[in-house]
Design a protein around this motif. Structure first.
Motif, PDB file in Angstrom:
ATOM      1  N   ILE A 134      -9.751  -0.011  -0.514  1.00 30.29           N
ATOM      2  CA  ILE A 134      -8.404   0.319  -0.069  1.00 30.29           C
ATOM      3  C   ILE A 134      -8.382   1.612   0.740  1.00 30.29           C
ATOM      4  O   ILE A 134      -9.292   2.428   0.658  1.00 30.29           O
ATOM      5  CB  ILE A 134      -7.454   0.467  -1.281  1.00 30.29           C
ATOM      6  N   ALA A 135      -7.315   1.763   1.513  1.00 31.78           N
ATOM      7  CA  ALA A 135      -7.083   3.002   2.256  1.00 31.78           C
ATOM      8  C   ALA A 135      -5.578   3.181   2.419  1.00 31.78           C
ATOM      9  O   ALA A 135      -4.819   2.207   2.396  1.00 31.78           O
ATOM     10  CB  ALA A 135      -7.764   2.949   3.621  1.00 31.78           C
ATOM     11  N   ILE A 136      -5.159   4.432   2.551  1.00 25.53           N
ATOM     12  CA  ILE A 136      -3.742   4.726   2.721  1.00 25.53           C
ATOM     13  C   ILE A 136      -3.424   4.840   4.215  1.00 25.53           C
ATOM     14  O   ILE A 136      -4.089   5.565   4.956  1.00 25.53           O
ATOM     15  CB  ILE A 136      -3.348   6.036   2.013  1.00 25.53           C
ATOM     16  N   LYS A 137      -2.406   4.128   4.631  1.00 24.93           N
ATOM     17  CA  LYS A 137      -1.983   4.147   6.031  1.00 24.93           C
ATOM     18  C   LYS A 137      -1.140   5.395   6.305  1.00 24.93           C
ATOM     19  O   LYS A 137      -0.661   6.045   5.352  1.00 24.93           O
ATOM     20  CB  LYS A 137      -1.193   2.877   6.353  1.00 24.93           C
ATOM     21  N   PRO A 138      -0.940   5.762   7.566  1.00 22.02           N
ATOM     22  CA  PRO A 138      -0.148   6.953   7.889  1.00 22.02           C
ATOM     23  C   PRO A 138       1.250   6.957   7.280  1.00 22.02           C
ATOM     24  O   PRO A 138       1.811   8.024   7.005  1.00 22.02           O
ATOM     25  CB  PRO A 138      -0.091   6.924   9.424  1.00 22.02           C
ATOM     26  N   ASP A 139       1.831   5.773   7.035  1.00 24.64           N
ATOM     27  CA  ASP A 139       3.175   5.722   6.449  1.00 24.64           C
ATOM     28  C   ASP A 139       3.156   5.817   4.927  1.00 24.64           C
ATOM     29  O   ASP A 139       4.200   5.710   4.275  1.00 24.64           O
ATOM     30  CB  ASP A 139       3.907   4.448   6.897  1.00 24.64           C
ATOM     31  N   GLY A 140       1.966   6.004   4.344  1.00 27.18           N
ATOM     32  CA  GLY A 140       1.867   6.178   2.893  1.00 27.18           C
ATOM     33  C   GLY A 140       1.707   4.900   2.110  1.00 27.18           C
ATOM     34  O   GLY A 140       1.605   4.944   0.883  1.00 27.18           O
ATOM     35  N   THR A 141       1.666   3.760   2.789  1.00 30.94           N
ATOM     36  CA  THR A 141       1.484   2.488   2.093  1.00 30.94           C
ATOM     37  C   THR A 141       0.005   2.079   2.121  1.00 30.94           C
ATOM     38  O   THR A 141      -0.832   2.726   2.748  1.00 30.94           O
ATOM     39  CB  THR A 141       2.340   1.379   2.729  1.00 30.94           C
ATOM     40  N   LEU A 142      -0.280   0.985   1.437  1.00 33.65           N
ATOM     41  CA  LEU A 142      -1.672   0.590   1.218  1.00 33.65           C
ATOM     42  C   LEU A 142      -2.185  -0.399   2.247  1.00 33.65           C
ATOM     43  O   LEU A 142      -1.468  -1.299   2.696  1.00 33.65           O
ATOM     44  CB  LEU A 142      -1.795  -0.043  -0.169  1.00 33.65           C
ATOM     45  N   TYR A 143      -3.465  -0.223   2.594  1.00 27.35           N
ATOM     46  CA  TYR A 143      -4.178  -1.230   3.367  1.00 27.35           C
ATOM     47  C   TYR A 143      -5.370  -1.677   2.535  1.00 27.35           C
ATOM     48  O   TYR A 143      -6.124  -0.845   2.010  1.00 27.35           O
ATOM     49  CB  TYR A 143      -4.679  -0.677   4.698  1.00 27.35           C
ATOM     50  N   VAL A 144      -5.542  -2.983   2.411  1.00 27.47           N
ATOM     51  CA  VAL A 144      -6.673  -3.544   1.671  1.00 27.47           C
ATOM     52  C   VAL A 144      -7.642  -4.158   2.670  1.00 27.47           C
ATOM     53  O   VAL A 144      -7.250  -4.974   3.508  1.00 27.47           O
ATOM     54  CB  VAL A 144      -6.208  -4.627   0.669  1.00 27.47           C
ATOM     55  N   ALA A 145      -8.897  -3.745   2.595  1.00 24.75           N
ATOM     56  CA  ALA A 145      -9.898  -4.248   3.545  1.00 24.75           C
ATOM     57  C   ALA A 145      -9.983  -5.770   3.489  1.00 24.75           C
ATOM     58  O   ALA A 145      -9.935  -6.368   2.417  1.00 24.75           O
ATOM     59  CB  ALA A 145     -11.255  -3.630   3.238  1.00 24.75           C
TER      60      ALA A 145
END
Length: 576
Positions: free
Chosen positions: A279-290
């Protein structure tokens, strides 16, 4: 001295005394917090600390009376079938607590791979189990047992003045990060967490005597390590340079950790426990899952990473492992290896991957097993190697727990034992190290040594990770090098770590049970490249990714994103 003046005065005084006695009886219903008869805190949740103090200021006769003797059944794994001289330690415990706890203990040991099954069978058969070793890695694991309501909620025993030992040894933050989500989506304490630190500190233990033989005083870098392995390949025929548990883990992850740069920004996490995802945090503070099983192969994921990592070769770990395999650093049948430590201790291997927190026992075992051998260690993670604060992440979770089955008839008595255990360093040390003067000698409050003439191979050897490990009560072998002590102290210092994104998060798989099970099976197909046995890295990754998608990874990704974004509402990314 007070004198009665009349019958009316006497009657009035008698009434006052009667009312006082009734009030005292009512208050004495909340048993003395220092008595082993203390009631379950959940049974009297309204009792305030001041009331408990009042009740305990003048203990009643019943509070001084030992409770009825009980025998508690504990189930736990151990590297040995029996603990040396355990009965002597138990006898000391019984002598010390016969007038207070009046508790007998029966420790039932089994193997690491059998503990979960043994506990399950005991519970299914209705047999007595008062404390069961459980973890995220046992089968069934702690989450599965919680989902089936097999474990007791222990919330009320912690941060409670009636259990001062537990309150002192387990801080609210430590407990919060070691709580688990139940079937109702609520977080509770379902096991007593055992750890000396908030990470084991991955190391490669090696034969320092052999390194010195090849002109390497000490291994401090990957270059030193490969030079050592070259020496083993050239001079120690039949000896495996590095033994590895290929039946369970992927060496590529470990080797990648060795060479990755230290970053100051930590908005990402690879291989989040229980999710098969990164996982990583996007600039808007929400989650991105690879989207990919190998997160470094997903350009959208890499784009969110710190600049130092954006140029990382997505196949670097796999390539490095394959190179080591071809050079002969690894055994040919690595995928079948289940006992790497046994290989190292028997002299069949020149190094093994373990953790620094077992340095004293590893040193003792090696030097006892192989006369003339000396233990060296190479710290894998660059953050630990350099002692750089906030370079290493932790979820501040333990990986070993003592849980109490919900159907146990002795929950209070079991927790009273644990409260006694952690109430005093002397109590703790009795079970962790044995009888002072016989099995060990104290060196202040932080070190210990084995008395002269005591055979280490037959000395008391209780598996402390199943019962006694706690960050507030740690002793090191007096022979432990100062630099090892420094790193071990870092492992138990919350300020040394940055908090992982997933700290406090538990993935509930109810909606994706079938998919999660399939993904676990599919991921095992990566071991052929993760342990370096094949050249076809690209082809294997493509094949596994296809199977991953077919098994329902998109559904798992969606569920993880949903749950984690909900988690982020109350646990936002804080720029760590």
């Amino acid at each position: 001295m007070f004198r009665m003046k009349s019958k009316s005065t006497a009657l009035a005084l008698a009434l006052i005394l009667l009312l006082s006695a009734l009030a005292a009886c009512s208050k004495n219903g909340e048993k003395n917090e220092n008595s082993p008869n203390v009631s379950s805190p959940s049974a009297s949740p309204s009792a305030s600390p001041s009331e408990s103090a009042s009740a305990s200021s003048e203990p009643s006769e019943s509070a001084k009376t030992p409770p009825k003797e009980v025998t508690l059944e504990f189930y736990m794994p151990s590297g040995t079938a029996n603990v040396n001289d355990l009965q002597a330690v138990l006898d000391q415990f019984y002598a010390d607590t016969k007038d207070t706890l009046n508790t007998k203990l029966k420790f039932n040991f089994t193997t690491f791979d059998n503990i979960g099954q043994q506990v399950s069978l005991k519970l299914a058969g209705g047999e007595q189990v008062d404390s069961a070793f459980v973890a995220q890695w046992t089968a069934p694991n702690i989450n599965q047992m919680i989902a089936k309501n097999q474990l007791a909620n222990l919330d009320s025993y912690f941060n409670n003045d009636q259990y001062p030992g537990l309150k002192k040894a387990f801080t609210p933050e430590y407990l919060k990060n070691n709580s688990f989500i139940d079937a109702n989506g609520e977080s509770h304490i379902y096991g007593i967490p055992f750890t000396h630190g908030f990470d084991g500190g991955g190391v490669i233990y090696y034969r320092k005597d052999l390194a010195e033989k090849y002109g390497i005083a000490e291994i401090k870098s990957v270059e030193d390590l490969t030079k050592y392995y070259d020496g083993i390949v050239a001079n120690e025929k039949g000896m495996i340079p590095l033994t590895w548990n290929g039946s369970q883990d992927m060496l590529s992850d470990t080797l990648l950790t060795m060479v990755q740069p230290i970053t100051k920004k930590h908005n990402y996490e690879t291989s989040v426990a229980g999710t098969n995802s990164s996982i990583a945090i996007k600039p808007d503070g929400t989650l991105y899952v690879a989207k990919t099983i190998n997160p470094w192969s997903d350009p959208d994921y890499v784009a969110l990473l710190p600049d130092e990592l954006k140029s990382v070769d997505p196949l670097e770990g796999f390539k490095m492992t394959r190179d080591w395999y071809k050079k002969g650093y690894l055994e040919k049948d690595i995928l079948a290896q289940k006992d790497p430590d046994g290989q190292f201790m028997s002299g069949k291997a020149a190094s093994v991957v373990r953790t620094l927190d077992i340095y004293p026992s590893e040193k003792q075992q090696l030097e006892t097993a192989i006369p003339g051998a000396k233990l060296g260690y190479f710290i894998i993670n660059p953050g630990y190697l350099t002692g750089t604060a906030k370079a290493v992440g932790s979820d501040f979770k333990a990986w070993n727990f003592a849980a109490i089955p919900s159907n146990s008839k002795n929950i209070d008595r079991t927790m009273q034992f644990f409260d006694w255990l952690f109430s005093d360093l002397k109590n703790h040390d009795l079970f962790e190290f044995g009888i002072e003067g016989k099995h060990w000698t104290a060196d202040g409050n932080s070190k210990y040594s084995i008395p002269a003439g005591v055979d280490a191979a037959s000395n008391y050897n209780f598996p402390g990770f199943t019962l006694t490990w706690n960050p507030t009560m740690v002793r090191y072998d007096a022979a432990t090098p100062d630099e090892v002590v420094t790193t071990l102290n870092n492992l138990g210092d919350t300020n040394f770590f940055f908090k992982k994104l997933s700290a406090g998060f538990n993935f509930v798989t109810d909606n994706v049970k079938n998919e999660t099970a399939k993904l676990n099976d599919v991921k095992s197909l990566l071991r052929s490249i993760g342990d370096g046995v094949t050249d076809d890295i690209d082809g294997t990754l493509a094949k596994v990714q296809k199977e991953f998608d077919k098994a329902g990874y998109a559904k798992v990704r969606g569920e993880l994103e949903k749950q984690f974004n909900e988690f982020l509402k109350t646990n936002p990314y804080e720029g760590q």
